[in-house]
Design an enzyme around this catalytic site. Structure first.
Site, PDB file in Angstrom:
ATOM      1  CD  GLU A 132     132.881  35.405 185.501  1.00 55.88           C
ATOM      2  OE1 GLU A 132     133.355  34.974 186.263  1.00 55.88           O
ATOM      3  OE2 GLU A 132     132.541  36.718 185.248  1.00 55.88           O
ATOM      4  CG  ASP A 133     132.234  32.927 189.393  1.00 58.93           C
ATOM      5  OD1 ASP A 133     132.294  33.494 187.898  1.00 58.93           O
ATOM      6  OD2 ASP A 133     132.877  32.940 190.282  1.00 58.93           O
ATOM      7  CG  ASP A 136     123.250  37.291 188.698  1.00 59.04           C
ATOM      8  OD1 ASP A 136     121.928  36.742 188.266  1.00 59.04           O
ATOM      9  OD2 ASP A 136     123.123  37.523 189.865  1.00 59.04           O
ATOM     10  CG  PHE A 185     124.386  34.143 196.488  1.00 60.63           C
ATOM     11  CD1 PHE A 185     124.718  35.550 195.385  1.00 60.63           C
ATOM     12  CD2 PHE A 185     125.179  33.930 197.567  1.00 60.63           C
ATOM     13  CE1 PHE A 185     125.555  35.530 195.422  1.00 60.63           C
ATOM     14  CE2 PHE A 185     126.097  34.468 197.522  1.00 60.63           C
ATOM     15  CZ  PHE A 185     127.034  35.531 196.205  1.00 60.63           C
ATOM     16  NE  ARG A 198     137.345  34.236 197.964  1.00 62.63           N
ATOM     17  CZ  ARG A 198     136.662  34.817 196.069  1.00 62.63           C
ATOM     18  NH1 ARG A 198     136.028  33.407 195.248  1.00 62.63           N
ATOM     19  NH2 ARG A 198     136.631  35.584 195.942  1.00 62.63           N
TER      20      ARG A 198
HETATM   21  P1  5GP Z   1     126.925  39.354 186.442  1.00 58.47           P
HETATM   22  O1  5GP Z   1     127.305  40.432 186.135  1.00 58.47           O
HETATM   23  O2  5GP Z   1     126.366  38.380 185.857  1.00 58.47           O
HETATM   24  O3  5GP Z   1     125.176  39.295 187.604  1.00 58.47           O
HETATM   25  O4  5GP Z   1     127.571  38.628 188.184  1.00 58.47           O
HETATM   26  C1  5GP Z   1     128.355  38.168 187.703  1.00 58.47           C
HETATM   27  C2  5GP Z   1     129.600  38.257 188.579  1.00 58.47           C
HETATM   28  O5  5GP Z   1     128.218  38.206 189.814  1.00 58.47           O
HETATM   29  C3  5GP Z   1     129.703  37.082 188.869  1.00 58.47           C
HETATM   30  O6  5GP Z   1     131.586  36.009 188.429  1.00 58.47           O
HETATM   31  C4  5GP Z   1     129.878  36.656 190.424  1.00 58.47           C
HETATM   32  O7  5GP Z   1     130.976  37.388 191.145  1.00 58.47           O
HETATM   33  C5  5GP Z   1     128.847  37.263 191.242  1.00 58.47           C
HETATM   34  N1  5GP Z   1     127.949  36.505 191.109  1.00 58.47           N
HETATM   35  C6  5GP Z   1     126.338  36.000 191.026  1.00 58.47           C
HETATM   36  N2  5GP Z   1     125.664  34.830 191.687  1.00 58.47           N
HETATM   37  C7  5GP Z   1     126.602  34.715 192.728  1.00 58.47           C
HETATM   38  C8  5GP Z   1     125.992  33.277 192.956  1.00 58.47           C
HETATM   39  O8  5GP Z   1     124.830  32.751 193.107  1.00 58.47           O
HETATM   40  N3  5GP Z   1     126.721  33.304 193.888  1.00 58.47           N
HETATM   41  C9  5GP Z   1     128.013  33.668 193.639  1.00 58.47           C
HETATM   42  N4  5GP Z   1     129.304  33.450 195.106  1.00 58.47           N
HETATM   43  N5  5GP Z   1     128.666  35.070 193.988  1.00 58.47           N
HETATM   44  C10 5GP Z   1     127.296  35.496 192.432  1.00 58.47           C
END
Ligand code: 5GP
Length: 216
Positions: A132-133, A136, A185, A198
């Site tokens: 995963e990237d 959050d 973000f 990207r």
């Molecule tokens: P979570 O479910 O953990 O809140 O969010 C995970 C997903 O939210 C990540 O896979 C990503 O796609 C998106 N996301 C959360 N924070 C960021 C951020 O700071 N930048 C970007 N580009 N995507 C984010």
């Protein structure tokens, strides 16, 4: 993974000025600082690949979470391919791709996943590594892991290049983490804002100008 092993880039002093590295001119006004330069990302990816190979005993099914995870996935898989385990063996890899969509602008709009039950059934008895990237709130990963668990994989480990330090976290922590980042973000290295950024190599903090320019 011991949290002491993460690289913490959560403080103000970790932000590099845009003057210090090359930023594509089309994004100059759209990011406010560079949080992790591309070279540092690559060095960290090599170390995480080493940790994964040291912990691995059999074949791995490496699952890319699309689209944001694709650059980390590609670089990590390349690094793992070049390494051998403690007893000199290489790790057989097979690759899977799961499309997960969870954000519109910079706010969560819930989670949708592209993987079907038929595809998940292939995971029975296998060692999975989810790539995963960014984590959050942790909601996406917890939902994905719950779904995968129904299909009896032998083991599931998760690596995320970034983990956001946020009060919204549900407490989920991946097995291998690259960097702990501030509650901002970020874009670049395949992380997008409405499909933009990207094509930016460094991980950067988006500016208000960038948020306005690419809002949908
Ligand atoms: P979570 O479910 O953990 O809140 O969010 C995970 C997903 O939210 C990540 O896979 C990503 O796609 C998106 N996301 C959360 N924070 C960021 C951020 O700071 N930048 C970007 N580009 N995507 C984010």
């Amino acid at each position: 993974m011991d949290s002491k092993q993460w690289i913490d880039v959560t403080t103000e002093k970790n932000h590099y000025s845009l003057d210090h590295f090359v930023i594509p001119t089309h994004y100059e006004k759209d990011v406010s600082s560079i949080l992790i330069p591309h070279g540092v990302i690559m060095d960290r990816v090599n170390k995480i690949a080493r940790l994964i190979v040291e912990d691995t005993t059999g074949p791995l099914v490496v699952c890319c979470i699309l689209k944001g995870g694709h650059q980390y996935f590609a670089d990590l898989v390349n690094a793992v391919k070049k390494l051998t385990t403690k007893d000199g063996k290489t790790v057989p890899l097979s690759l899977e791709f799961i499309r997960v969509k969870s954000y519109k602008n910079d706010q969560s709009e819930g989670v949708t996943m592209s993987i079907t039950d038929e595809e998940c059934a292939e995971f029975e008895g296998k060692n999975l590594l989810i790539v995963e990237d960014i984590i959050d709130t942790g909601a996406t990963m917890v939902q994905l892991l719950k779904k995968l668990d129904n299909f009896s994989p032998k083991s599931v480990k998760v690596t995320s290049l970034l983990v956001k330090k946020t009060p919204k976290s549900n407490g989920y922590t991946p097995d291998y983490v690259g960097f702990s980042i501030p509650d901002e973000f970020v874009v670049g290295y395949a992380l997008d804002y409405n499909e933009y950024f990207r094509d930016l190599d460094h991980i950067c903090v988006i500016s208000d100008h960038g948020k306005k320019a690419y809002a949908v």
